[in-house]
Design a protein around this motif. Structure first.
Motif: not given
Length: 655
Positions: A117, A135-137
């Protein structure tokens, strides 16, 4: 002497009641027609299989570092709302974003776009809405911290930090971009601005611009990205001028050449106009460079001014070379007029023949649409593979496509389909042209030859001689496949840096290039024999070969001189189209392009091939009339020949 004549075969003899190209025809080389249809059926079947098992979006849309396809729900995450890819490192690893960012200040060196992010430090001025990242969380990936990506809040130290690593890490700066096929590419101004921020003193071992230029997508980032962007911005000019304007100019040129008395004027006017276009373009490029250089506040870089100046010198040089070339060819061009005049008479009698290249182009375009769809779906059947690059003690992962042996083999098959179909369309056109001109030549009453002759030739050629066109085009397609395989091996030899292999492959490539040229010449003359006598490909090739050998000096000399007019026409149409495109693009899009050269080269290549289609009518007409003449001489006595007095006198004088 008798032995020599015997070696060159028996002279042609007229069939009983011969009155022009035979009317009682039979289907020739049927097996090749069946093979061609089998190939098309197999190609269609394989294409349907690819459509059912592939997804073109995987090729058209960009792929992020984690294997997700931006703008789709393909992969581990739903990226439907994030259709664009923002590049994070030089390995083409990137993240999906909602829109390609546009920054008025060009670069925010205190905002990093990372695999996880946005990461912002003190001094950043953009908000998260400017670059909306997916969203790559949940991903197990490295995250930016001040120590890893921005030590001491210093932009210069951040550039060599672990996270950025001079464009080889998992984070990169927020920059002004433009969109090309859903990819966000950095603008030249933003890259220059960033370099002044992160490397103000040039102390780093590798400058940012050099790094980017040398490693983006493995090679040529700056050149290819700028060319890609220029072609995308000028796509409507390329379609409108490259295709549309060339067709109009080519049609008009071919139409005017058929009018009696206009040929001499057109040819010499074309010569002087072609030279004038290059000198005018050279003057315009030089004047533009001086104007750019005179600005008080430079709007253009020194490289752009230098390129414009170089382009001016190159255009002047080409104009000068054309003057020398046409001076050398002046006698050849003058001699060519006689044979071209006879061809023009035939075209005048059959004006609709000029339209046939348009239908050829439409037919090939229809094939290309289906072929391109099949190939796109085939390529999308590849599997994802992960490539890891070492960064310090950690690994940076990037996802790529990997293709199976089935996909590679299918790709070669599609390439063969492309070669055979393209050559078949050209070959069938040559048979149709040959039949039209042969019917005109072997007609005692020329007034009976007209547009209906073209229609009857099209129907007869397609119904009876598609197999002959398929046979000849198959030979060319096989040679092209061999050359494509050699080109593939040459690339492998380059990668291995094997000098001996490169030399051997280069020699083989030259040999097969020569073989292809020889086969094209033989095929063309075989098609003429087929059009006249309705014989199969092998018999037509044999008869054409010996007919040419018995009249080698005459046919060689006249073919040589007549080719000059065809060449002049192609150069004129290409030069005029490219000149119009240069002025149009320069006036409308000059400030938006990196360079006008890329689009112009693209337009010139298109114009050259399309002009070849129109001038090919005259090329095939000249070849057909010449072969008809020598066949006429062998089959009939002087008082029975079909040749008109003017043609016979001209061939005797110049052949």
């Amino acid at each position: 002497m008798g032995r020599e004549d015997e070696d060159l075969g028996e002279k042609l003899s007229a069939p009983p009641d011969f009155d022009g190209p035979t009317a009682n025809r039979r289907c020739t080389d049927v097996l090749c027609t069946i093979l061609l249809w089998c190939m098309w059926i197999c190609m269609t079947g394989l294409g349907i299989f690819c459509i059912q098992n592939g997804d073109y979006r995987l090729i058209l849309y960009p792929l992020d570092y984690d294997g997700n396809v931006c703008g789709t729900n393909y992969g581990g995450k739903n990226m439907t709302e994030f259709p664009y890819l923002y590049y994070v490192n030089d390995f083409s690893g990137g993240v999906c974003v909602k829109e390609c960012p546009t920054l008025e200040n060009l670069t925010d060196a205190h905002t990093l776009v990372t695999y996880g992010g946005l990461f912002q430090t003190e001094g950043s001025f953009i908000t998260s809405e400017v670059i909306s990242i997916a969203d790559y969380s949940g991903n197990d990936t490295l995250q930016c911290t001040e120590a890893l990506c921005y030590p001491g809040n210093d932009p210069e130290r951040s550039f060599t930090s672990f996270g950025v690593n001079q464009g080889k890490g998992y984070a990169y700066y927020a920059m002004d971009t433009y969109e090309v096929l859903w990819r966000c590419l950095f603008t030249e101004e933003a890259r220059t601005e960033l370099e002044t921020m992160v490397n103000p003193n040039g102390n780093n071992n590798i400058s940012m611009i050099e790094l980017t230029n040398s490693t983006y997508l493995k090679q040529g980032y700056n050149f290819w990205s700028n060319l890609y962007g220029d072609l995308f911005l000028t796509r409507y000019y390329i379609l409108g001028l490259g295709f549309g304007a060339t067709i109009v100019i080519g049609f008009t040129y071919a139409f005017l050449m058929r009018i009696p008395g206009v040929l001499n004027i057109m040819v010499w006017t074309s010569i002087f106009a072609t030279i004038g276009i290059f000198f005018a373009a050279g003057w315009y490029a030089g004047d533009t460079a001086k104007t750019w250089e005179s600005y008080d506040s430079p709007k253009y870089t020194e490289d752009e001014v230098r390129y414009a100046t170089i382009a001016s010198y190159v255009l002047y040089a080409v104009g000068g070379l054309l003057i020398l070339l046409f001076l050398f060819m002046r006698k050849r061009i003058q001699l060519a007029m006689g044979c071209v005049k006879e061809t023009s008479k035939a075209v005048l009698a059959m004006p609709t023949i000029i339209l046939f290249p348009v239908f050829q182009g439409i037919g090939f375009m229809c094939f290309m649409i289906a072929w391109a769809v099949y190939v796109a779906y085939l390529a999308s059947m590849g599997e994802f593979t992960t490539t890891e690059y070492g960064v310090g003690g950690y690994k940076i992962s990037v996802r790529w496509f990997e293709f199976s042996d089935f996909i590679y083999q299918s790709g070669w098959f599609f390439l063969f389909c492309f070669f055979w179909t393209g050559q078949f369309i050209l070959a069938l056109g040559e048979i149709i042209f040959a039949m039209c001109f042969a019917k005109w030549y072997f007609s005692r009453e020329k007034s009976r030859v007209g547009s209906l002759t073209v229609i009857s030739s099209i129907s007869a050629s397609m119904w009876y001689h598609s197999g002959t066109a398929a046979f000849g085009s198959l030979i060319i397609a096989i040679i092209k496949m061999i050359r494509a395989s050699l080109a593939y091996l040459q690339r492998k030899a380059e990668e291995m840096d094997n000098g001996i292999a490169k030399a051997i492959l280069c020699c083989l490539q030259c040999c097969f290039w020569c073989l292809e040229k020889c086969m094209r010449f033989l095929n063309k003359n075989a098609y003429i024999q087929c059009a006249i006598f309705g014989s199969s490909f092998c018999k037509s090739s044999k008869e054409a070969f010996f007919l040419i050998m018995r009249n080698a000096a005459r046919i060689g000399a006249i073919t040589y001189v007549s080719g000059g007019v065809v060449f002049v026409g192609k150069v004129f149409i290409t030069s005029l189209t490219t000149g119009v495109a240069y002025f149009a693009i320069s006036e409308q899009l000059r400030d938006e392009l990196y360079s006008v050269i890329g689009p112009l080269v693209f337009i010139a290549v298109i114009a050259w091939f399309i002009s070849g289609m129109f001038m090919g009518i005259y090329d095939m007409g000249i070849a057909t009339i010449l072969q008809c003449f020598v066949a006429d001489e062998e089959m009939f006595d002087d008082d029975q020949m079909y040749a008109q007095g003017s043609l016979k006198a001209w061939v005797d004088n110049h052949g």
